[in-house]
Design a protein around this motif. Sequence first.
Motif, PDB file in Angstrom:
ATOM      1  N   ASN A 180       0.832  -1.260  -0.456  1.00  0.00           N
ATOM      2  CA  ASN A 180       0.088  -0.343   0.018  1.00  0.00           C
ATOM      3  C   ASN A 180       0.458   1.598  -0.008  1.00  0.00           C
ATOM      4  O   ASN A 180       2.157   1.570   0.765  1.00  0.00           O
ATOM      5  N   GLY A 181       0.970   2.077  -0.536  1.00  0.00           N
ATOM      6  CA  GLY A 181       0.905   3.750  -0.572  1.00  0.00           C
ATOM      7  C   GLY A 181       2.555   3.381  -1.355  1.00  0.00           C
ATOM      8  O   GLY A 181       3.271   3.828  -2.029  1.00  0.00           O
ATOM      9  N   GLU A 182       2.964   2.695  -1.747  1.00  0.00           N
ATOM     10  CA  GLU A 182       4.610   2.265  -2.687  1.00  0.00           C
ATOM     11  C   GLU A 182       4.385   2.362  -4.132  1.00  0.00           C
ATOM     12  O   GLU A 182       3.421   2.495  -4.765  1.00  0.00           O
ATOM     13  N   LEU A 183       5.481   3.308  -4.822  1.00  0.00           N
ATOM     14  CA  LEU A 183       5.665   3.767  -5.813  1.00  0.00           C
ATOM     15  C   LEU A 183       6.872   2.997  -6.923  1.00  0.00           C
ATOM     16  O   LEU A 183       7.957   2.946  -6.117  1.00  0.00           O
ATOM     17  N   ARG A 184       6.568   3.031  -7.861  1.00  0.00           N
ATOM     18  CA  ARG A 184       7.809   1.567  -8.465  1.00  0.00           C
ATOM     19  C   ARG A 184       7.882   2.456  -9.850  1.00  0.00           C
ATOM     20  O   ARG A 184       7.112   2.257 -10.620  1.00  0.00           O
ATOM     21  N   LEU A 185       8.791   2.778 -10.258  1.00  0.00           N
ATOM     22  CA  LEU A 185       9.160   2.560 -11.708  1.00  0.00           C
ATOM     23  C   LEU A 185       8.855   1.123 -12.696  1.00  0.00           C
ATOM     24  O   LEU A 185       9.234   0.219 -12.426  1.00  0.00           O
TER      25      LEU A 185
END
Length: 196
Positions: A180-185
């Motif tokens: 939850n809330g993770e940002l990944r390229l």
Amino acid sequence: MSSRIFLLRHGQSQANVTGLVASNRTNAAAAFGLTSLGRDQVRASVGAAMAAGELPPGCPIVCSPLLRAVQSAQEAAAILGGDVRVDDRLIERAFGSLELGPDDAYEGVWSEDREDPGHERWGVESTRAILERGASLLRELAEGPNATVLSTHGDVASVLFCASLGLPLGRHREVGPLANGELRLLAHGLPPARPA
């Protein structure tokens, strides 16, 4: 692909806390929004990426129409200053007859995914269908701004990430799940045209 695409899984939501599957507009367009922890999760990940120079100021955000993803996009926009646009292709995976049931049903869906990425057991949307709609959006964004954030849901993010690695879609929960809330390229931009 000239544009870098970042996947943002929505922060912790009321559906996560209550342990419910809430995947469609009828149930989740105006309900099951973010908790205060969910808002903090999004602000932390987006703020860290901006501070590290990974996300530029003014970076646009495209989001699912479900409340938790819209609120996550709004939290990201408050930091980045970019515009938010809703796109139905980022909506949560349809979970068919499992809708509003307990979220421990996800494990059964993912087990079926591993065996057959095209399955639609319980009326769920197949991983292949998720990739098809997601890849359509990615193609449109390919020559867009130098970075775009996609605020979406767990299975949508994991399918797109898995495909961007060129791996079989049955492995999406092994290689692609975001917290939850993770940002990944997104690994290599546009997923291959013929997913396995």
